[in-house]
Scaffold this motif. Structure first.
Motif, PDB file in Angstrom:
ATOM      1  N   VAL A 102     -13.380 -51.891  -9.126  1.00 43.85           N
ATOM      2  CA  VAL A 102     -12.294 -51.624  -9.758  1.00 43.85           C
ATOM      3  C   VAL A 102     -12.515 -50.044 -10.123  1.00 43.85           C
ATOM      4  O   VAL A 102     -12.981 -49.926 -11.068  1.00 43.85           O
ATOM      5  CB  VAL A 102     -11.858 -52.554 -10.831  1.00 43.85           C
ATOM      6  CG1 VAL A 102     -10.312 -52.148 -11.114  1.00 43.85           C
ATOM      7  CG2 VAL A 102     -11.688 -54.200 -10.185  1.00 43.85           C
ATOM      8  N   VAL A 103     -11.516 -49.427  -9.606  1.00 40.97           N
ATOM      9  CA  VAL A 103     -11.247 -47.766 -10.002  1.00 40.97           C
ATOM     10  C   VAL A 103      -9.986 -47.953 -10.839  1.00 40.97           C
ATOM     11  O   VAL A 103      -8.894 -48.030 -10.102  1.00 40.97           O
ATOM     12  CB  VAL A 103     -11.433 -46.868  -9.067  1.00 40.97           C
ATOM     13  CG1 VAL A 103     -11.265 -45.253  -9.391  1.00 40.97           C
ATOM     14  CG2 VAL A 103     -12.897 -46.803  -8.320  1.00 40.97           C
ATOM     15  N   THR A 104     -10.167 -47.631 -12.017  1.00 42.54           N
ATOM     16  CA  THR A 104      -8.795 -47.597 -12.788  1.00 42.54           C
ATOM     17  C   THR A 104      -8.348 -45.880 -13.125  1.00 42.54           C
ATOM     18  O   THR A 104      -9.385 -45.336 -13.672  1.00 42.54           O
ATOM     19  CB  THR A 104      -8.932 -48.199 -14.099  1.00 42.54           C
ATOM     20  OG1 THR A 104      -9.443 -49.307 -13.964  1.00 42.54           O
ATOM     21  CG2 THR A 104      -7.841 -48.235 -15.004  1.00 42.54           C
ATOM     22  N   HIS A 105      -7.077 -45.610 -12.584  1.00 35.27           N
ATOM     23  CA  HIS A 105      -6.826 -44.183 -12.693  1.00 35.27           C
ATOM     24  C   HIS A 105      -6.123 -43.785 -14.152  1.00 35.27           C
ATOM     25  O   HIS A 105      -5.543 -44.950 -14.658  1.00 35.27           O
ATOM     26  CB  HIS A 105      -5.755 -43.909 -11.760  1.00 35.27           C
ATOM     27  CG  HIS A 105      -6.350 -44.189 -10.313  1.00 35.27           C
ATOM     28  ND1 HIS A 105      -7.409 -43.476  -9.695  1.00 35.27           N
ATOM     29  CD2 HIS A 105      -6.314 -45.473  -9.409  1.00 35.27           C
ATOM     30  CE1 HIS A 105      -7.806 -44.099  -8.415  1.00 35.27           C
ATOM     31  NE2 HIS A 105      -7.035 -45.304  -8.367  1.00 35.27           N
ATOM     32  N   ARG A 106      -5.985 -42.697 -14.566  1.00 36.54           N
ATOM     33  CA  ARG A 106      -5.307 -42.538 -15.816  1.00 36.54           C
ATOM     34  C   ARG A 106      -3.905 -42.349 -15.765  1.00 36.54           C
ATOM     35  O   ARG A 106      -3.474 -41.648 -14.756  1.00 36.54           O
ATOM     36  CB  ARG A 106      -6.235 -41.005 -16.269  1.00 36.54           C
ATOM     37  CG  ARG A 106      -7.276 -41.356 -16.771  1.00 36.54           C
ATOM     38  CD  ARG A 106      -7.964 -40.009 -17.587  1.00 36.54           C
ATOM     39  NE  ARG A 106      -7.521 -39.848 -18.754  1.00 36.54           N
ATOM     40  CZ  ARG A 106      -8.210 -40.119 -19.763  1.00 36.54           C
ATOM     41  NH1 ARG A 106      -9.339 -41.060 -19.682  1.00 36.54           N
ATOM     42  NH2 ARG A 106      -7.593 -39.672 -21.082  1.00 36.54           N
ATOM     43  N   TRP A 107      -3.298 -42.966 -16.681  1.00 34.95           N
ATOM     44  CA  TRP A 107      -1.788 -43.015 -16.944  1.00 34.95           C
ATOM     45  C   TRP A 107      -1.774 -42.896 -18.383  1.00 34.95           C
ATOM     46  O   TRP A 107      -1.810 -43.939 -19.050  1.00 34.95           O
ATOM     47  CB  TRP A 107      -0.755 -43.849 -16.446  1.00 34.95           C
ATOM     48  CG  TRP A 107      -0.644 -43.770 -14.695  1.00 34.95           C
ATOM     49  CD1 TRP A 107      -0.664 -44.838 -13.851  1.00 34.95           C
ATOM     50  CD2 TRP A 107      -0.098 -42.593 -14.154  1.00 34.95           C
ATOM     51  NE1 TRP A 107      -0.397 -44.263 -12.609  1.00 34.95           N
ATOM     52  CE2 TRP A 107      -0.147 -43.022 -12.747  1.00 34.95           C
ATOM     53  CE3 TRP A 107       0.167 -41.289 -14.554  1.00 34.95           C
ATOM     54  CZ2 TRP A 107       0.664 -42.130 -11.882  1.00 34.95           C
ATOM     55  CZ3 TRP A 107       0.651 -40.336 -13.643  1.00 34.95           C
ATOM     56  CH2 TRP A 107       1.041 -40.956 -12.371  1.00 34.95           C
ATOM     57  N   THR A 108      -1.645 -41.573 -18.920  1.00 36.38           N
ATOM     58  CA  THR A 108      -1.531 -41.409 -20.484  1.00 36.38           C
ATOM     59  C   THR A 108      -0.156 -41.336 -20.907  1.00 36.38           C
ATOM     60  O   THR A 108       0.479 -40.749 -20.350  1.00 36.38           O
ATOM     61  CB  THR A 108      -2.542 -40.157 -20.669  1.00 36.38           C
ATOM     62  OG1 THR A 108      -3.754 -40.390 -20.450  1.00 36.38           O
ATOM     63  CG2 THR A 108      -2.431 -39.879 -22.264  1.00 36.38           C
ATOM     64  N   ARG A 109       0.092 -42.022 -21.834  1.00 35.50           N
ATOM     65  CA  ARG A 109       1.423 -42.087 -22.411  1.00 35.50           C
ATOM     66  C   ARG A 109       1.990 -40.614 -23.005  1.00 35.50           C
ATOM     67  O   ARG A 109       1.177 -40.220 -23.536  1.00 35.50           O
ATOM     68  CB  ARG A 109       1.626 -42.878 -23.627  1.00 35.50           C
ATOM     69  CG  ARG A 109       2.936 -43.392 -24.132  1.00 35.50           C
ATOM     70  CD  ARG A 109       2.999 -44.421 -25.171  1.00 35.50           C
ATOM     71  NE  ARG A 109       2.618 -45.708 -24.921  1.00 35.50           N
ATOM     72  CZ  ARG A 109       3.245 -46.642 -23.998  1.00 35.50           C
ATOM     73  NH1 ARG A 109       4.345 -46.301 -23.607  1.00 35.50           N
ATOM     74  NH2 ARG A 109       2.492 -47.905 -23.503  1.00 35.50           N
ATOM     75  N   MET A 110       3.149 -40.353 -22.412  1.00 36.79           N
ATOM     76  CA  MET A 110       3.676 -38.900 -22.980  1.00 36.79           C
ATOM     77  C   MET A 110       4.066 -39.026 -24.298  1.00 36.79           C
ATOM     78  O   MET A 110       4.522 -39.954 -24.697  1.00 36.79           O
ATOM     79  CB  MET A 110       4.739 -38.759 -22.044  1.00 36.79           C
ATOM     80  CG  MET A 110       4.731 -38.345 -20.792  1.00 36.79           C
ATOM     81  SD  MET A 110       6.216 -37.863 -19.862  1.00 36.79           S
ATOM     82  CE  MET A 110       5.769 -37.602 -18.185  1.00 36.79           C
ATOM     83  N   THR A 111       3.940 -37.988 -24.894  1.00 35.12           N
ATOM     84  CA  THR A 111       4.245 -37.801 -26.194  1.00 35.12           C
ATOM     85  C   THR A 111       5.741 -36.865 -26.089  1.00 35.12           C
ATOM     86  O   THR A 111       5.720 -35.752 -25.531  1.00 35.12           O
ATOM     87  CB  THR A 111       3.377 -36.997 -27.223  1.00 35.12           C
ATOM     88  OG1 THR A 111       2.258 -37.994 -27.516  1.00 35.12           O
ATOM     89  CG2 THR A 111       3.996 -36.751 -28.698  1.00 35.12           C
ATOM     90  N   HIS A 117       6.130 -41.997 -25.728  1.00 37.93           N
ATOM     91  CA  HIS A 117       7.351 -42.331 -25.028  1.00 37.93           C
ATOM     92  C   HIS A 117       7.104 -43.984 -24.501  1.00 37.93           C
ATOM     93  O   HIS A 117       6.171 -44.111 -24.073  1.00 37.93           O
ATOM     94  CB  HIS A 117       7.695 -41.438 -23.979  1.00 37.93           C
ATOM     95  CG  HIS A 117       8.894 -41.611 -23.431  1.00 37.93           C
ATOM     96  ND1 HIS A 117       9.213 -42.421 -22.452  1.00 37.93           N
ATOM     97  CD2 HIS A 117      10.079 -40.863 -23.755  1.00 37.93           C
ATOM     98  CE1 HIS A 117      10.610 -42.453 -22.052  1.00 37.93           C
ATOM     99  NE2 HIS A 117      11.095 -41.790 -22.840  1.00 37.93           N
ATOM    100  N   PRO A 118       8.155 -44.545 -24.726  1.00 40.38           N
ATOM    101  CA  PRO A 118       8.038 -46.039 -24.332  1.00 40.38           C
ATOM    102  C   PRO A 118       7.649 -46.313 -22.898  1.00 40.38           C
ATOM    103  O   PRO A 118       6.991 -47.542 -22.445  1.00 40.38           O
ATOM    104  CB  PRO A 118       9.354 -46.491 -24.767  1.00 40.38           C
ATOM    105  CG  PRO A 118      10.134 -45.591 -24.763  1.00 40.38           C
ATOM    106  CD  PRO A 118       9.550 -44.503 -25.331  1.00 40.38           C
ATOM    107  N   HIS A 119       7.996 -45.296 -21.789  1.00 44.52           N
ATOM    108  CA  HIS A 119       7.694 -45.832 -20.526  1.00 44.52           C
ATOM    109  C   HIS A 119       7.488 -44.652 -19.625  1.00 44.52           C
ATOM    110  O   HIS A 119       7.772 -44.917 -18.463  1.00 44.52           O
ATOM    111  CB  HIS A 119       8.943 -46.748 -20.010  1.00 44.52           C
ATOM    112  CG  HIS A 119      10.203 -45.923 -20.076  1.00 44.52           C
ATOM    113  ND1 HIS A 119      11.264 -46.201 -20.843  1.00 44.52           N
ATOM    114  CD2 HIS A 119      10.683 -44.963 -19.377  1.00 44.52           C
ATOM    115  CE1 HIS A 119      11.989 -45.427 -20.880  1.00 44.52           C
ATOM    116  NE2 HIS A 119      11.888 -44.587 -19.791  1.00 44.52           N
ATOM    117  N   SER A 120       6.902 -43.527 -20.188  1.00 43.14           N
ATOM    118  CA  SER A 120       6.630 -42.455 -19.341  1.00 43.14           C
ATOM    119  C   SER A 120       5.378 -41.901 -19.427  1.00 43.14           C
ATOM    120  O   SER A 120       4.700 -42.104 -20.709  1.00 43.14           O
ATOM    121  CB  SER A 120       7.688 -41.299 -19.781  1.00 43.14           C
ATOM    122  OG  SER A 120       8.870 -41.622 -19.319  1.00 43.14           O
TER     123      SER A 120
END
Ligand SMILES: O=c1[nH]c(=O)c2[nH]c(=O)[nH]c2[nH]1
Length: 302
Positions: A102-111, A117-120
């Motif tokens: 399993v390779v997990t990619h980065r999705w870091t929450r925006m400030t 931010h709740p969903h970006s």
């Protein structure tokens, strides 16, 4: 007579995205991963006798990954990889080992305006968190967790001198150089008895990843490096000390060279030694330094 000496097959590059929506807060959390499933077992006749009756279709494996992603948590990846690999050896009697990466990619929450931010989210680098779980019938689950693709550079604080010098050597001793590498750092857990053992270890997986990442970055930055070899050994030593359930730590570090450029031919422009400011980054060839470190008294040898 030819003999089939090893056989393994499966589905690679299964891309999965999963969202968690917190109803109370409306905060959403996302995970994007790429999964590879490879199976072993009594499958020889599919190769040697065109016997498809022993083949679990790779398309079925893809479906299974989607369904298990829906039914189970996909984090930490050590747990999800164990769930998937255990599924295959328990569901099919003739499948005796399942390798799941399993390779997990980065999705870091925006400030945004100073607030999370709740969903970006944004992709803050090519670094991935990689896990390979192998469930083998009667032998438990072995897991290697890893950080891959973390690109780092320090502009000083690294030297390389007093190495073997002979008639093949042209590299000068260097007391202050640029050091850059793309970190591949893995840690292999003591073998788990089975899925319940993995489940009871869940809190340790994120903690180990955090420890490995922090130690790698801090040691890279602060070590007065004598060589890639010595700096990576110091990293391994600290990770073993920080994560008791880990049996071995390994690194594979390319040495991404930056060459000085002699510009003296242009009006005597000084750009070497202490005057060096403009360098030529090299793509290849590159050094490649690897090691595995285990605990003292452990039976595994390099
Ligand atoms: O840290 C280093 N290790 C080496 O083995 C090596 N070899 C080399 O040419 N440069 C370097 N740097």
């Amino acid at each position: 007579m030819p003999q089939l000496t090893s056989a393994r097959y499966g589905k690679d590059n299964i891309r999965v995205y999963k969202v968690h929506r917190d109803q109370a807060t409306s905060v959403q959390t996302v995970v994007e991963m790429t999964v590879c499933v490879l199976l072993e077992g009594e499958i020889d006749t599919s190769y040697t006798q065109a016997d498809n009756s022993v083949i679990v279709a790779t398309d079925t494996m893809k479906n299974t990954v989607y369904i298990l992603s829906k039914q189970h948590p996909v984090t930490p990846p050590e747990l999800f990889a164990s769930i998937v690999s255990t599924h295959f050896i328990t569901t099919y009697k003739h499948i005796h080992a399942a390798h799941v990466k399993v390779v997990t990619h980065r999705w870091t929450r925006m400030t945004v305006d100073g607030k999370p931010h709740p969903h970006s989210f944004f992709r803050d680098g090519a670094e991935t968190r990689n896990v390979e779980a192998v469930a083998r019938e009667g032998q438990g689950i072995s897991i290697r967790s890893a950080i891959a693709g973390l690109l780092v550079l320090k502009s000083t604080g690294s030297a390389f001198h007093d190495f073997v010098r002979d008639e093949y050597t042209s590299l000068p001793d260097v007391y202050d150089r640029i050091l850059s590498t793309e970190v591949d750092c893995g840690w292999t857990w003591n073998t788990f008895d089975g899925l319940d053992h993995v489940k009871s270890t869940v809190p340790k997986f994120d903690e180990a990843w955090n420890n490995a990442r922090t130690i790698t970055i801090k040691t890279f930055a602060t070590d007065s490096s004598a060589s890639v070899q010595n700096t990576m050994y110091k990293m391994c030593d600290q990770i073993l000390a920080a994560v008791p359930a880990v049996a071995a730590v390994d690194y594979s570090l390319p040495n991404k060279h930056y060459f000085e450029i002699d510009l003296s031919w242009h009006k005597g422009l000084k750009n070497t030694g202490k005057d060096a400011e403009v360098y030529a980054p090299q793509s290849n060839p590159n050094g490649l330094i690897q090691c595995t470190v285990t605990r003292q008294g452990s039976s595994s040898k390099l």
